[in-house]
Design an enzyme around this catalytic site. Sequence first.
Site, PDB file in Angstrom:
ATOM      1  N   HIS A 102       0.856  -1.196   0.000  1.00  0.00           N
ATOM      2  CA  HIS A 102       0.000   0.000   0.000  1.00  0.00           C
ATOM      3  C   HIS A 102       0.892   1.246   0.000  1.00  0.00           C
ATOM      4  O   HIS A 102       1.954   1.243   0.636  1.00  0.00           O
ATOM      5  CB  HIS A 102      -0.916  -0.013   1.230  1.00  0.00           C
ATOM      6  CG  HIS A 102      -1.989   1.030   1.165  1.00  0.00           C
ATOM      7  ND1 HIS A 102      -1.739   2.350   1.425  1.00  0.00           N
ATOM      8  CD2 HIS A 102      -3.292   0.951   0.821  1.00  0.00           C
ATOM      9  CE1 HIS A 102      -2.863   3.042   1.258  1.00  0.00           C
ATOM     10  NE2 HIS A 102      -3.821   2.213   0.893  1.00  0.00           N
ATOM     11  N   GLU A 172      -4.297   1.308  -7.311  1.00  0.00           N
ATOM     12  CA  GLU A 172      -4.650   2.397  -6.415  1.00  0.00           C
ATOM     13  C   GLU A 172      -3.861   3.644  -6.797  1.00  0.00           C
ATOM     14  O   GLU A 172      -2.739   3.839  -6.311  1.00  0.00           O
ATOM     15  CB  GLU A 172      -4.307   2.016  -4.973  1.00  0.00           C
ATOM     16  CG  GLU A 172      -5.172   0.935  -4.394  1.00  0.00           C
ATOM     17  CD  GLU A 172      -5.502   1.240  -2.930  1.00  0.00           C
ATOM     18  OE1 GLU A 172      -6.677   1.299  -2.601  1.00  0.00           O
ATOM     19  OE2 GLU A 172      -4.566   1.463  -2.148  1.00  0.00           O
TER      20      GLU A 172
HETATM   21  P1  PGA Z   1      -9.891   5.634   0.399  1.00  0.00           P
HETATM   22  O1  PGA Z   1      -8.601   4.718   0.649  1.00  0.00           O
HETATM   23  O2  PGA Z   1     -10.971   4.704  -0.129  1.00  0.00           O
HETATM   24  O3  PGA Z   1     -10.223   6.216   1.724  1.00  0.00           O
HETATM   25  O4  PGA Z   1      -9.510   6.676  -0.628  1.00  0.00           O
HETATM   26  C1  PGA Z   1      -8.297   3.671  -0.213  1.00  0.00           C
HETATM   27  C2  PGA Z   1      -7.053   2.946   0.242  1.00  0.00           C
HETATM   28  O5  PGA Z   1      -6.147   3.581   0.792  1.00  0.00           O
HETATM   29  O6  PGA Z   1      -6.944   1.726   0.067  1.00  0.00           O
END
Ligand code: PGA
Length: 258
Positions: A102, A172
Site C-alpha cells: 500500500h 490504487e
Molecule cells: P480511500 O482509501 O478509499 O479512503 O480513498 C483507499 C485505500 O487507501 O486503500
Amino acid sequence: MKKRNIKPLIIGNWKTTPATLKDAVTFVKNLEKKIVSLKKKSVSAHYFLAAPDIFATPLIEIAKHGEIGTQNVAGISIGQETGLTTPSMVASTGATFTILGHSEVRKRGEDLHELSQKVALSLKAKLTTILCVGESERDKEGNYLHALENDLKEILADIERGLFSNLVIAYEPIWAIGAPVPATVEECFEVVIALRRALATLVGIEYAKKVSIIYGGAVTEETCKGFLVEGGVDGLLLGRASQDVKTFSAILESCFKN
Ligand code: PGA
C-alpha cells in the site's frame, strides 16, 4: 491451494481504525446482521476486511459471511526479529489474506525488494495477496503506465508462477487515495489493460489470466458499481467507505446485486 471464486472481491482496508477492539467487534457483528438481511433480499454478499493485526484474530470467530486479513506482513520467516509478524503466523490464525505494498506503507520506506519478498512469502503461506500499485501523478505522454508495468515486473519477477492464482493486483492511484473523488472508470480501464499486458509479458497469458485486478481510491456508494461494470475490474479496495457499517454494507449490496 483451494481456488476461491468469490467475485466481486470487495475488500475493506480499515487502516488505523477503529479505536478499540470493542468497536471492531461491534462493527463486524453489525455488518454480519446487514449481510443476513441482504440474504433475505436474495443478495448473497461476501466481504473481506483488512483489520489492524492486533484485532484480526478475535474478529475471525465472528466473521461468518466474510474473511479477515491484515494490512501488511513482514518479508521474513520465523526467527529473531523484534516487532514483526510473518505471513505464516498470519495464516495460522485463520486470516485468509493480506494487503501488501500500500502506498502508505511504501511511503514509510518499504522498497521493491522487500515488497517482493513479502509477496513471495505471503503467497507461499497460502494467503490471498493483494498487491497495491499506483502512480502518484499522471503525465500526458503516458510514462506512468510504463512505470506501473515496471513496478509490477520488478516485484513479481521471481514469484513462482503456480502461486499466481492467489494473487490480486489492486490498482490504487495515489492521487485518488483519501481524495474527494476517485479516478474515472475510463482512467481505471486504461490501467487495467496495461497491467494485464505487463502480466502477460511477464508470465504468459495462462498465468496472467489467473490474477484478479481490483480498483481502490475514494470509492463511494455512488461510484462502486461503475468500476465493476465499466472499469474492467474484479473488485474494489475501500478505505474510508469500509470504516462505516452503513456505507460498507450499501456498497456490498450494490456490488452483489444482479
Ligand atoms: P480511500 O482509501 O478509499 O479512503 O480513498 C483507499 C485505500 O487507501 O486503500
